[in-house]
Design an enzyme around this catalytic site. Structure first.
Site, mmCIF file in Angstrom:
data_model
loop_
_atom_site.group_PDB
_atom_site.id
_atom_site.type_symbol
_atom_site.label_atom_id
_atom_site.label_comp_id
_atom_site.label_asym_id
_atom_site.label_seq_id
_atom_site.Cartn_x
_atom_site.Cartn_y
_atom_site.Cartn_z
ATOM 1 N N THR A 47 49.037 36.338 41.305
ATOM 2 C CA THR A 47 50.464 36.050 41.434
ATOM 3 C C THR A 47 50.990 36.378 42.827
ATOM 4 O OG1 THR A 47 52.568 36.339 40.280
ATOM 5 C CG2 THR A 47 51.305 38.347 40.712
ATOM 6 N N LYS A 48 50.242 37.194 43.575
ATOM 7 C CA LYS A 48 50.704 37.612 44.899
ATOM 8 C C LYS A 48 50.736 36.471 45.918
ATOM 9 C CE LYS A 48 51.082 42.075 43.929
ATOM 10 N NZ LYS A 48 52.343 42.808 43.992
ATOM 11 N N ASP A 49 50.064 35.356 45.608
ATOM 12 C CA ASP A 49 50.136 34.210 46.522
ATOM 13 C C ASP A 49 51.579 33.788 46.745
ATOM 14 O OD1 ASP A 49 47.402 34.261 46.405
ATOM 15 O OD2 ASP A 49 47.164 32.280 45.487
ATOM 16 N N ALA A 52 53.460 36.359 49.023
ATOM 17 C CA ALA A 52 52.857 36.427 50.357
ATOM 18 C C ALA A 52 53.335 35.258 51.214
ATOM 19 C CB ALA A 52 51.333 36.425 50.241
#
Length: 457
Positions: A47-49, A52
């Site tokens: 989910t950090k895409d 970021a």
């Protein structure tokens, strides 16, 4: 139903629009439907895409990040991966600082994506100069034309989830969602999604998964930042020893702590029962649903977000040896051979009945062991341990010159390689600290109390 054919100009255009998947076998005892928002379908497998990319593009717009610049971030790995995708496409250099508790797979993947990785100690205070927070800030100050996103306090983090993840969940559930459950680390996912969902329906409950050793739950319930709550834990990706600006506690209805052991075991259970190969925090997130199922009704509709992919934890929670070393796997069906496998290639240390006690002391010191079999003509006739030798030498310092046979106790019990642990563990008493295992022929090895504790503890 066929999936729409998509063509993208770069990998970062593939971020988002991840599927919602119903949980079946693992959720049989939950009184309402439970769906998983499976974020490993993002190109960076987490989910950090989302955040970021948002942090980078917001910084580009306001001039904090300039062409040819260096991005420097402290990360547990997944944010680093999202940054690595964007940096590769946009032509930036990336430096990541990480805690040494993070999996080797995460570090190797980041290096493969072109990032430079600094590994920092876990067990230091956030403001310690060696913490991964401090090292990132220092590098940002030292390196010209660098940008420190600071995912913890950069509100682009939670805005990314307000703009993308929240709307996706609302649309996928057709507004039926009653509970959203997710692990809390930087706080961006839970706060961004919560803000969007509560704008749509303020009655939606937001539950955060916390871990023992983290400050979130107590702070949420009391307003007290209790440093006594802080200690080292194993779970990756959730919990903090700081209060990130991205955590909007007013939007969170409840925190629930899940143990390191339960998080790991539930992640493995999700793989076996649902075919979802997930990261550590996914187990913790579903653990919240399981622990709070008594608060759910048949008319409820639960969505639990699973952050990342299990490939980053192959050497940890999906490795049986790693799990056993931490006491996370049940030790049923263990036999004597299991306790000596790690050192069975080494010769069994022993001392002859006619050798001086000083030789036994030398062997114990050299090899950091506490007991030795005593032999005569290849047969086990006695045993020595450090307590016996200590008492003898304290009482009479010249005892080091005595022969082993003069101080030895009864020989260690001998068991077969296939003897179940339940049948030989009773041999260990206050006076007997080891047993010998016959592996075949004249091949014997020793099981000590420490070996027993390490595998059964």
């Amino acid at each position: 139903m066929t999936r729409e054919k998509r063509v993208y100009n770069s990998i970062i255009e593939a971020i988002g629009n991840t599927p919602l998947i119903r949980l079946n076998r693992i959720a049989q005892d939950i009184p309402c439907p439970v769906y998983a928002k499976v974020e490993y379908f993002n190109p960076g497998h987490s989910t950090k895409d989302r955040m970021a990319l948002k942090m980078i593009e917001d910084a580009e717009r306001d001039g904090r990040l300039k062409p040819g610049g260096t991005i420097i971030e402290c990360t547990s790995g997944n944010t680093g991966m999202g940054l690595a995708l964007a940096a590769a496409v946009k032509g930036y250099k990336l430096i990541c600082t990480m805690n040494d508790k993070q999996s080797k797979e995460k570090m190797d993947i980041l290096r493969a994506m072109g990032a430079e990785v600094y590994v920092c100690p876990t067990n230091v205070a956030p403001d310690h100069p060696d913490s991964y927070y401090s090292v990132a800030r220092r590098l940002n100050q030292e390196i010209p034309n660098s940008f420190f996103p600071n995912q913890y306090d950069n509100l682009s983090n939670r805005q990314a989830h307000y703009e993308t993840t929240g709307p996706e969940i609302w649309e996928q559930t057709e507004g039926r969602i009653t509970h959203f459950v997710v692990g809390v680390g930087t706080g961006g996912t839970i706060s961004g999604v919560a803000r969007y969902l509560k704008e749509k329906n303020p009655n939606i409950q937001i539950w955060g998964a916390d871990t023992y050793g983290s400050v979130f739950k107590k702070y949420h319930e009391t307003g007290i930042f209790d440093e006594n709550e802080i200690y080292s834990y194993i779970t990756e990706g959730i919990g903090e020893d700081i209060l990130p600006a991205n955590v909007d506690f007013s939007l969170i209805d409840r925190f629930e702590k899940v143990t390191d052991k339960d998080g790991a075991l539930i992640a493995r259970e999700l793989a076996k029962k649902e075919g979802l190969f997930l990261g550590y925090s996914a187990g913790s997130a579903f653990g919240v649903v399981r622990q709070l199922k008594h608060l759910l009704k048949p008319t409820d509709f639960v969505v639990v977000l699973f952050h990342d992919h299990g490939s980053r934890y192959v050497g940890k929670i999906y490795n049986d040896d790693w799990m056993r070393e931490r006491g996370f796997l049940p030790q049923n069906n263990k036999v004597a051979k299991d306790f000596v496998d790690k050192h069975s290639r080494l010769p069994l240390l022993h001392i002859g009945v006619g050798e001086p006690v000083s030789n036994a002391i030398r062997l114990m010191r050299k090899h950091s062991i506490s007991q030795l079999p005593v032999t005569r003509d290849g047969q086990f006739v006695g045993s020595l341990d450090e307590r016996t030798l200590f008492n003898a030498v304290i009482e009479d310092p010249t005892a080091v010159n005595k022969l082993a046979g003069e101080l030895m106790k009864e020989p260690f019990p001998i068991v077969e390689a296939t003897t179940p642990v339940e049948e030989f563990k009773h041999y260990f008493t206050a006076d007997v600290g080891a047993v010998l295992v016959r592996l075949g022929g004249n091949d014997y090895h020793i099981i000590t109390r420490n070996d027993l504790i390490a595998l059964l503890g």
